[in-house]
Write an enzyme that holds these catalytic residues in place. Structure first.
Site, short mmCIF file in Angstrom:
data_model
loop_
_atom_site.label_atom_id
_atom_site.label_comp_id
_atom_site.label_asym_id
_atom_site.label_seq_id
_atom_site.Cartn_x
_atom_site.Cartn_y
_atom_site.Cartn_z
N GLU A 1 0.81 -1.24 0.00
CA GLU A 1 0.00 0.00 0.00
C GLU A 1 0.84 1.28 0.00
O GLU A 1 0.68 2.15 0.86
CB GLU A 1 -0.96 0.00 1.20
CG GLU A 1 -1.88 -1.21 1.22
CD GLU A 1 -2.75 -1.32 2.47
OE1 GLU A 1 -2.82 -0.35 3.24
OE2 GLU A 1 -3.35 -2.38 2.66
N GLU B 1 -6.02 -11.41 0.00
CA GLU B 1 -6.95 -10.78 0.96
C GLU B 1 -8.40 -10.79 0.48
O GLU B 1 -9.11 -9.79 0.61
CB GLU B 1 -6.48 -9.36 1.31
CG GLU B 1 -5.04 -9.32 1.78
CD GLU B 1 -4.56 -7.95 2.23
OE1 GLU B 1 -5.38 -7.12 2.62
OE2 GLU B 1 -3.31 -7.73 2.20
O1 9MR Z 1 -6.74 -8.22 8.88
C1 9MR Z 1 -5.60 -7.67 9.50
C2 9MR Z 1 -5.90 -7.35 10.96
O2 9MR Z 1 -6.15 -8.55 11.66
C3 9MR Z 1 -4.70 -6.63 11.56
O3 9MR Z 1 -5.05 -6.21 12.87
C4 9MR Z 1 -4.32 -5.43 10.72
C5 9MR Z 1 -3.08 -4.74 11.27
O4 9MR Z 1 -2.00 -5.60 11.25
O5 9MR Z 1 -4.08 -5.82 9.38
C6 9MR Z 1 -5.18 -6.42 8.76
O6 9MR Z 1 -4.85 -6.82 7.46
C7 9MR Z 1 -4.61 -5.77 6.52
C8 9MR Z 1 -3.53 -6.26 5.59
O7 9MR Z 1 -2.38 -6.58 6.32
C9 9MR Z 1 -3.21 -5.22 4.53
N1 9MR Z 1 -4.39 -4.85 3.79
C10 9MR Z 1 -5.51 -4.42 4.63
C11 9MR Z 1 -5.82 -5.46 5.68
C12 9MR Z 1 -7.00 -5.00 6.52
O8 9MR Z 1 -6.65 -3.88 7.25
#
Ligand code: 9MR
Length: 455
Positions: free
Chosen positions: A261, A368
């Site tokens: 990102e 994802e």
């Molecule tokens: O789903 C993930 C959540 O459990 C975590 O708390 C968070 C922070 O580490 O990250 C979420 O996953 C993200 C992913 O790593 C990157 N794209 C967006 C996802 C949702 O926020």
């Protein structure tokens, strides 16, 4: 001549006759209630499912309550407990705890004190048939040309989680425990304890690991955000972090999201993260080079969200990739985070934007994946209709992925196992059911959509 009536006697007689005539026109109390206590009319079945139905009728003006009867026979000689003149004050009843696919007969009468109306008409209601269980065909068995991924965390590697992971997936991603804030919590102190558990679990179960994510602005430890050294020291610190991490898992982690990102949502510009501020615009290519140096065999990806629907951001990211390819900066693949909804984006847009990646000869990762079923917050529970729509969207996603050139296939990763575990619930603060298993580890229609996408 004898006076027959005194004047006062005439008055009394008149009053008597008047009263008699009045009372003779009026019914007594009992007959009044019999006349006014009508039977309930206009019975309508207002809800029905596998185990319950709801019936509503017009309120009867003088009724204080209603008695309902439910029977398995139209002659009402096989009552369903507790509906044998079950009394309630409302002009509606929820008949619950029923058998699926069964016909029931219903009637109701009005009550006032100890008076009862005639029963209403009899209504026949048949509960819905129980849903057939969804097929439990393992996704990885059907997806023969790409990996099926799942986001996992160390607290959910045992029990039913473990059984489903082993059956379904051949590629796992740490949902949050292989990010910089977890692996490098304070300067000079790496903590790979959670990452090790996940990687060891994968190795023990013959699964690949997709490493996620070395650099992500939203998972940067505060000591890095507030780094006290020089820019050069910052860059050396990042190089050490990437090389330490990637070399530790060389041969075990098949692929890495190196930078996640990096672009703003609008304007097609780089996000002004601490990495960009300290290292300049070329921080991204440096991170990719260090990753390749630490593990020449791992596949390295750029990963971002809204790639299908945000053309400006997608073009900015693809321009960066083109530039990398032109200048020989290592990059193998591009990740479309598939945080989508049951009603969009369209299959054709997913397909055309995917082609922009595969035309460049890159691997494409549908990373994802979750499919919001309630983006407009119009549901309080997942309806059959909406779960069919969600299933269809999953099917479309899989059909698109399965149709890309073999040389670009890599993995399709689902972002969590059970609906209530999805990050989306907290993020949006509303009900949703975005994944392929429900709260009780039951396989949802969305899972069948994945299978059907590969037929
Ligand atoms: O789903 C993930 C959540 O459990 C975590 O708390 C968070 C922070 O580490 O990250 C979420 O996953 C993200 C992913 O790593 C990157 N794209 C967006 C996802 C949702 O926020």
């Amino acid at each position: 001549m004898r006076k027959i009536f005194q004047l006062s006697e005439i008055k009394i007689l008149f009053i008597f006759l008047f009263c008699w005539s009045c009372s003779s026109d009026e019914p007594d109390d009992n007959s009044m209630m019999q006349l006014e206590l009508n039977s309930p009319q206009n019975l309508v079945v207002t809800q029905i499912n596998e185990t319950a139905f709801q019936i509503t009728w017009d309120a009867v003006s003088s009724a204080t309550s209603y008695q309902s009867q439910v029977s398995l026979t139209p002659s009402f000689d096989a009552f369903v407990a507790p509906y044998d003149n079950l009394e309630d004050s409302g002009n509606q009843i929820n008949v619950i705890n029923l058998e699926s696919g069964t016909s029931y007969f219903f009637k109701v009468r009005s009550v006032r004190d100890d008076k009862y109306s005639e029963y209403s008409e009899v209504i026949e209601v048949t509960t819905e048939n129980a849903a057939e269980p969804e097929p439990d065909t393992p996704l990885k068995e059907v997806a023969t040309t790409f990996s099926v991924g799942m986001a996992v965390s160390t607290s959910k590697l045992g029990g039913q989680w473990d059984a489903i992971y082993k059956r379904e997936y051949n590629n796992i991603t740490a949902e949050w425990e292989m990010k910089m804030n977890i692996m490098y919590p304070s300067e000079g102190n790496y903590d790979f304890s959670k990452a090790d558990l996940i990687v060891d679990y994968a190795v023990a179960n013959n699964m690949d690991v997709h490493g996620h994510a070395l650099i992500w602005h939203a998972a940067t430890p505060s000591w890095v955000e507030n780094f006290t050294g020089t820019d050069e020291e910052f860059s050396e610190m990042v190089e050490d972090y990437i090389k330490t991490t990637v070399s530790r898992y060389a041969g075990k982690v098949r692929s890495w999201d190196v930078v996640n990102e990096a672009f703003e949502d609008s304007g097609g510009v780089l996000r002004n993260s601490v990495f960009r501020q300290r290292m300049g615009d070329d921080y991204i290519e440096k991170c990719y080079q260090w990753t390749r140096e630490a593990d020449p065999n791992c596949l390295i990806f750029y990963n971002d969200y809204n790639m299908v629907i945000n053309e400006t951001k997608r073009m900015a990211a693809l321009n960066m990739v083109d530039d990398f390819i032109d200048r020989g900066v290592p990059i193998d693949g591009f990740g479309f985070q598939m945080h989508i909804s049951y009603n969009g984006p369209s299959k054709s847009l997913i397909a055309s934007t995917s082609k922009e990646v595969t035309d460049r000869g890159l691997l494409l990762h549908f990373s994802e994946l979750d499919v919001r079923a309630n983006p407009n917050n119009d549901l309080s529970s997942l309806t059959v209709e909406r779960s069919e729509q969600q299933k269809n969207k999953v099917k479309e996603v899989v059909e698109v992925y399965n149709a890309i050139p073999e040389s670009s296939k890599f993995a399709l990763t689902i972002w969590g196992l059970r609906d209530p575990d999805s990050w989306l619930i907290d993020f949006w603060g509303q009900n949703d059911w975005p994944l392929l298993y429900d709260a009780n580890f039951n396989i949802k229609k969305a899972h069948t959509g994945f299978l059907e996408g590969l037929e």
